[in-house]
Motif scaffolding. Structure first.
Motif, short mmCIF file in Angstrom:
data_model
loop_
_atom_site.label_atom_id
_atom_site.label_comp_id
_atom_site.label_asym_id
_atom_site.label_seq_id
_atom_site.Cartn_x
_atom_site.Cartn_y
_atom_site.Cartn_z
N THR A 36 21.47 58.76 -33.56
CA THR A 36 20.59 59.76 -32.96
C THR A 36 20.89 59.87 -31.47
O THR A 36 21.51 58.98 -30.87
N GLY A 37 20.40 60.95 -30.90
CA GLY A 37 20.56 61.13 -29.46
C GLY A 37 19.81 60.06 -28.69
O GLY A 37 20.28 59.59 -27.64
N VAL A 44 23.65 54.24 -23.38
CA VAL A 44 24.16 54.63 -22.07
C VAL A 44 23.26 54.06 -20.97
O VAL A 44 23.76 53.55 -19.95
N GLY A 45 21.96 54.09 -21.17
CA GLY A 45 21.05 53.53 -20.17
C GLY A 45 21.26 52.04 -19.96
O GLY A 45 21.28 51.56 -18.82
N VAL A 46 21.43 51.30 -21.04
CA VAL A 46 21.67 49.86 -20.92
C VAL A 46 23.00 49.61 -20.22
O VAL A 46 23.10 48.74 -19.35
N SER A 47 24.03 50.38 -20.56
CA SER A 47 25.33 50.16 -19.91
C SER A 47 25.27 50.52 -18.43
O SER A 47 25.89 49.84 -17.61
N MET A 111 26.77 64.98 -30.99
CA MET A 111 27.32 63.67 -30.65
C MET A 111 28.76 63.79 -30.17
O MET A 111 29.18 63.09 -29.25
N ALA A 112 29.51 64.69 -30.78
CA ALA A 112 30.90 64.91 -30.33
C ALA A 112 30.91 65.45 -28.91
O ALA A 112 31.75 65.03 -28.08
#
Length: 140
Positions: A36-37, A44-47, A111-112
């Motif tokens: 899911t988005g 992305v937030g954690v990274s 997602m792509a």
């Protein structure tokens, strides 16, 4: 080299690594692709949070270990960074233009598109770092 320049290069390397991890997960090289988005946003937030912590650690270690008085601003490094950033922005604008053309051409997988944007950022950083190296090797 100034401390800022060293930390900037480290930040670029961390960004490339984080982007490679996300794209690799999307293609199934490790872990699983986000379903899911919201899952992608969390990843992305954690990274990004991890990159900030790593950059802070690198900044602290670099400033502690560098006992020589380095200038806070180096004019040549600033010019080199602007030239390398210009090259990176060419990649960003071209990559995002291609993504927009694909998005309006009937591509229906969000997602792509999201991973394509991450890919554009990674390629931009992959262009910026060699540009930095190249321009630093040029005579002043």
């Amino acid at each position: 080299m100034t401390i800022f320049f060293r930390v900037d290069v480290a930040a670029s390397l961390f960004a490339i690594l984080a982007g490679a991890l996300h794209i690799g997960a999307y293609f199934g090289f490790w872990w699983s692709a986000p379903e899911t988005g919201m899952e992608l946003f969390w990843r992305v937030g954690v990274s990004v949070a991890l990159m900030i912590v790593m950059i802070m650690i690198i900044s602290i270690v670099t400033s502690i270990t560098d006992k020589t008085e380095m200038p806070t601003v180096d004019e040549r490094e600033s010019r080199v960074q602007f030239k390398a950033m210009r090259n990176m922005l060419y990649v960003y604008s071209g990559g995002l233009a291609i993504i927009f053309m694909e998005a309006f051409d009937g591509l229906t997988d969000p997602m792509a598109l999201a991973h394509a944007v991450i890919g554009v950022f990674v390629v931009g950083e992959l262009i910026r770092l060699p540009s930095l190296w190249w321009y630093l090797r040029q005579p002043a």
